[in-house]
Design a protein around this motif. Structure first.
Motif, mmCIF file in Angstrom:
data_model
loop_
_atom_site.group_PDB
_atom_site.id
_atom_site.type_symbol
_atom_site.label_atom_id
_atom_site.label_comp_id
_atom_site.label_asym_id
_atom_site.label_seq_id
_atom_site.Cartn_x
_atom_site.Cartn_y
_atom_site.Cartn_z
ATOM 1 N N LYS A 6 0.837 -1.212 0.000
ATOM 2 C CA LYS A 6 0.000 0.000 0.000
ATOM 3 C C LYS A 6 0.864 1.251 0.000
ATOM 4 N N ILE A 7 1.913 1.205 0.840
ATOM 5 C CA ILE A 7 2.801 2.367 0.923
ATOM 6 C C ILE A 7 3.498 2.599 -0.417
ATOM 7 N N TYR A 47 2.414 1.705 -3.365
ATOM 8 C CA TYR A 47 1.449 2.257 -4.322
ATOM 9 C C TYR A 47 1.227 3.749 -4.085
ATOM 10 N N ALA A 48 1.126 4.114 -2.800
ATOM 11 C CA ALA A 48 0.929 5.529 -2.476
ATOM 12 C C ALA A 48 2.103 6.353 -2.944
ATOM 13 N N ILE A 49 3.299 5.828 -2.706
ATOM 14 C CA ILE A 49 4.514 6.546 -3.121
ATOM 15 C C ILE A 49 4.550 6.664 -4.648
ATOM 16 N N PHE A 69 1.996 6.629 -6.645
ATOM 17 C CA PHE A 69 0.971 7.577 -7.050
ATOM 18 C C PHE A 69 1.450 9.006 -6.873
ATOM 19 N N ALA A 70 2.068 9.192 -5.699
ATOM 20 C CA ALA A 70 2.581 10.551 -5.434
ATOM 21 C C ALA A 70 3.625 10.942 -6.448
ATOM 22 N N ILE A 77 -5.625 4.798 -9.289
ATOM 23 C CA ILE A 77 -6.561 4.535 -8.158
ATOM 24 C C ILE A 77 -7.147 3.145 -8.268
ATOM 25 N N ILE A 95 -4.609 0.644 -7.156
ATOM 26 C CA ILE A 95 -4.453 0.577 -5.685
ATOM 27 C C ILE A 95 -5.611 -0.181 -5.037
ATOM 28 N N GLU A 105 -5.470 -3.817 -2.703
ATOM 29 C CA GLU A 105 -5.988 -3.928 -1.323
ATOM 30 C C GLU A 105 -6.952 -5.093 -1.229
#
Length: 362
Positions: free
Chosen positions: A315-316, A318-320, A322-323, A355, A358, A362
């Motif tokens: 998850k982290i 993917y967030a990174i 995305f950012a 999105i 991600i 999950e």
């Protein structure tokens, strides 16, 4: 003077020591006197209480009574008797007492003076049945003769009693009593029976004793008793052998039983140790199984934690990602002129797929 010997004690509680001619009794040997007690009661009739063999099981007490005139047979009821005839130390005077002597000893005139035995000069003694007659001029010496007769009676009664008890005990097969009685009789025969209990220097009394002893057949009784003891000894030896053999057999049986019991205890102990080992091994297996189960549970827990951490990391990431994309997009926008259509198109092409991606992970 006439003396009558009875079995048992007198009715007097306390009596002084017996004396004859105001002298103590000293013509018996010391070993006999050590086990004897002689007492007297002077007031009529003169009475003696004589105890022989005091330190033994066969202690015996006799009572002697002396009278001036003879008693009738109904009155006397005695176990032995004696008479003194005063011949004044003259042999010729014996004839006048012949009838009285025979009547006293036999109850008839059948006993003649030919039966008299000289004890010393002008002194004579005759034994007949359970009585004796003494011819002399000394009443005190007659008393000493009666003491010798009483000792012969005591010996006769004790030895007869010993033989009777031995016979009865043997016939009754009272084995434990036989040994005790055998030892008691041996003790008596060795310590209290004397063939010559009168001192040798007492010349006349020494002769009197031998005549009285032979009349009462004391030596023959003692030989018979000794022979009986010898037979008992043979019996006891056989009995002891049987007892010892039985004892050994019983001991072997007890030993065998002890060994069997020990074997049983050893077997039980071995089985108990085996059962304990089995219980210990079972405990060890159970403990190992529990340990393995715990390790497995721990591994499962660790695996779950690792999976959770991996998911979180994804998850982290993917967030990174995305950012990073967003920052890149913004950088591009700054370089060109963007219109709302551009933003709408960029959102559809870049943001929406990220999105969705991600959400899928999950």
């Amino acid at each position: 003077m006439y003396a009558y010997i009875y079995s048992g004690e007198t009715s007097f509680e306390t009596l002084p020591s017996l004396t004859i001619d105001k002298k103590s009794i000293n013509f018996f040997i010391k070993p006999l006197m050590a086990g004897s007690q002689f007492q007297q009661q002077i007031q009529g009739p003169e009475t003696w209480q004589l105890t022989f063999f005091k330190q033994t099981k066969f202690s015996i007490t006799l009572t002697v009574r002396l009278y001036e005139k003879p008693l009738s047979s109904d009155e006397s009821n005695c176990i032995a008797k004696a008479a003194w005839f005063n011949n004044e130390f003259q042999t010729a005077n014996n004839e006048q007492f012949s009838q009285a002597m025979s009547q006293f000893l036999r109850g008839s005139g059948a006993l003649s003076l030919d039966q008299l035995m000289p004890t010393t000069q002008a002194r004579y003694l005759v034994n007949d049945r359970s009585g004796l007659a003494y011819f002399s001029a000394s009443a005190d010496q007659f008393r000493r003769v009666v003491l010798c007769q009483a000792l012969a009676v005591a010996y006769s009664q004790v030895m007869s009693q010993c033989m009777e008890q031995l016979s009865t005990t043997l016939k009754g097969k009272k084995y434990s009593e036989i040994l005790t009685l055998y030892e008691q009789i041996l003790f008596f025969n060795a310590s209290d029976y004397f063939s010559l209990p009168v001192k040798l220097e007492r010349h006349e009394l020494f002769t009197v004793w031998k005549l009285v002893r032979d009349h009462w057949h004391l030596n023959e009784l003692n030989r018979e008793l000794t022979g009986q003891l010898s037979s008992v000894a043979t019996f006891l030896q056989g009995y002891r052998d049987r007892v010892e053999m039985k004892s050994r057999q019983e001991e072997r049986q007890r030993q065998y039983q002890r060994e069997k019991n020990q074997e049983r205890r050893d077997k039980q102990a071995t089985e108990a140790r085996g059962e304990e080992r089995e219980r210990r091994r079972k405990r060890e297996r159970d403990e190992e199984r529990i340990r393995q189960q715990r390790e497995e549970e721990q591994r499962e827990a660790e695996k779950t934690i690792a999976e959770r951490e991996a998911k979180r990391d994804r998850k982290i990431n993917y967030a990174i990602g995305f950012a990073s994309l967003l920052l890149t997009f913004l950088s591009i926008v700054s370089l060109v002129e963007l219109t709302p259509e551009h933003f709408s198109q960029a959102y559809k092409n870049w943001v929406t797929p990220v999105i969705e991606n991600i959400s899928d992970t999950e």
